[in-house]
Scaffold this active site. Structure first.
Site, PDB file in Angstrom:
ATOM      1  N   HIS A 123       0.801  -1.229   0.000  1.00  0.00           N
ATOM      2  CA  HIS A 123       0.000   0.000   0.000  1.00  0.00           C
ATOM      3  C   HIS A 123       0.836   1.283   0.000  1.00  0.00           C
ATOM      4  CE1 HIS A 123      -3.427  -2.478   0.221  1.00  0.00           C
ATOM      5  NE2 HIS A 123      -3.584  -2.540   1.527  1.00  0.00           N
ATOM      6  N   HIS A 196      -9.502   2.065   0.590  1.00  0.00           N
ATOM      7  CA  HIS A 196      -9.457   0.925   1.504  1.00  0.00           C
ATOM      8  C   HIS A 196     -10.547   1.014   2.577  1.00  0.00           C
ATOM      9  CE1 HIS A 196      -7.750  -2.404   3.739  1.00  0.00           C
ATOM     10  NE2 HIS A 196      -6.709  -2.471   2.930  1.00  0.00           N
ATOM     11  N   GLU A 334     -11.598  -3.445  -2.715  1.00  0.00           N
ATOM     12  CA  GLU A 334     -10.594  -2.486  -3.169  1.00  0.00           C
ATOM     13  C   GLU A 334     -10.371  -2.685  -4.676  1.00  0.00           C
ATOM     14  OE1 GLU A 334      -7.101  -2.990  -0.475  1.00  0.00           O
ATOM     15  OE2 GLU A 334      -8.507  -4.329   0.546  1.00  0.00           O
TER      16      GLU A 334
END
Length: 369
Positions: A123, A196, A334
């Site tokens: 991420h 997210h 996501e």
């Protein structure tokens, strides 16, 4: 980590228009100030977003009785987000999901990233887009918008190129939250942006999401190894616990550890390969919560979606209601390109070159059954 009910001392409404409210949200360690933007539509739906990390801190949707309730996991104060959460509501970048061993090669040059998930990069690194202050421009109207922009400098977290990013949140009249992503670069790089948010359509985030019923228009998924990196295979879902081509409750097969992929992810933490559509924006997911009657439909222009069921939530984060967020308190959809694409030449490319424009759209639409 605590997401308490205590209101931030810094919060002080500065501006209010018909469909947008703007308030101070707190002060960051570098003394810069974050803001909180509340977008609302005529139906009564609201979404709250802070320009710190582009985080969706709250989203309400109606139940079958017309009562609006909270359908996301999150915190009430900036201080609690700064203590750390598992990416609640966050804008994720420069690269959403995992990159194997925190490295990739691009145009013959090897790049090394921050390893923040065991041996892998996750991420965007230790300070990804979820931990920076975005420039925010609210746009009032019956479909209010929040335009967020950020320039990620060349070699930030190890990624090449000065990447100029704009993300626009639009709260639409039909109780949809639309997210438009765009980016340009001055040097060849990789990009994979997503959001997210953890959802719980029950309107009671002290309950788990195992009774939520999910349909995914996806005939294949990307199986992973023990560190959750794709093997490179696109595996048929048919005959596996990953088959959501017809509706199944999340909890129906989530603990079937006779399946090696369920065992590897501790449940669902995989990327589904979305079926091709005749239109770029395809509706691929429907999630229903029977008690509240809430329905969420998700559409995207992306080729995949990471369906994650909160397997790593362990009670260390205390929710808005003062109760801990435990395992499977929420789920994520996501939308994105596939994990580890920079190291997987058979996957759709996440490479962005100068003079190209990265553009994707995702819509979360709420209704009742």
């Amino acid at each position: 980590m605590a997401c308490t009910n205590t209101e931030s001392k810094e919060e002080n409404t500065e501006m209010s228009t018909k469909f947008i409210e703007v308030a101070d949200y707190g002060v960051l360690p570098d003394s810069s100030k974050a803001q909180l933007f509340t977008l609302k539509n005529a139906q009564g739906m609201t979404v709250k977003i802070t320009n710190y990390g582009g985080i969706i801190t709250s989203l309400t949707a109606p139940d079958k009785d017309g009562k609006y309730g909270e359908v996301t996991l999150g915190c009430n104060t900036l201080e609690d987000y700064l203590k750390g959460t598992p990416f609640f509501g966050a804008l994720v970048g420069r690269y959403g999901n995992r990159i194997a061993n925190g490295e990739f090669t691009l145009e013959g040059k090897k790049y090394t990233l921050e390893k923040n998930n065991g041996v892998n990069a996750l991420h965007g690194g230790k300070k990804g887009f979820d931990k920076v202050l975005w420039t925010a421009v609210p746009v009032d109207g019956e479909e209010p918008q929040l335009k967020l922009s950020y320039t990620s400098k060349d070699m930030e977290e190890g990624y090449p190129g000065n990447l100029k990013v704009q993300v626009t949140y639009t709260l639409q009249k039909d109780n949809s939250l639309k997210i438009d992503y765009s980016a340009t670069t001055d040097k060849t790089t990789v990009v994979n942006l997503t959001n997210h948010t953890y959802f719980n359509l029950a309107g009671d985030d002290s309950r788990d999401v195992l009774d939520h019923e999910v349909t995914l228009k996806a005939d294949k998924f990307t199986p992973v190894n023990s560190s959750l990196i794709p093997t490179g295979e696109l595996k048929d879902v048919k005959g596996t616990p990953f088959d959501f081509t017809t509706a199944h409750k999340i909890g129906e097969r989530i603990n079937d550890e006779s399946d090696d992929q369920i065992k590897a992810g501790g449940g669902y933490d995989h990327c589904w390969v979305l079926n091709e559509s005749s239109t770029p924006l395809k509706t691929f997911a429907t999630v229903t919560e029977a008690t509240s009657g809430r329905v969420m439909e998700v559409s995207t222009t992306e080729p995949g979606v990471q369906f994650y069921t909160g397997n790593f939530l362990n009670g260390s984060v205390i929710g808005r209601n003062g109760k801990p967020y435990t395992k499977r308190s929420g789920f994520c959809l996501e939308t994105q390109h596939f994990p580890d694409s920079p190291n997987q030449p058979k996957f759709p490319s996440t490479t962005l070159k100068p003079n190209e424009v990265y553009k994707t759209t995702t819509i979360y639409k709420f209704s009742v059954k």
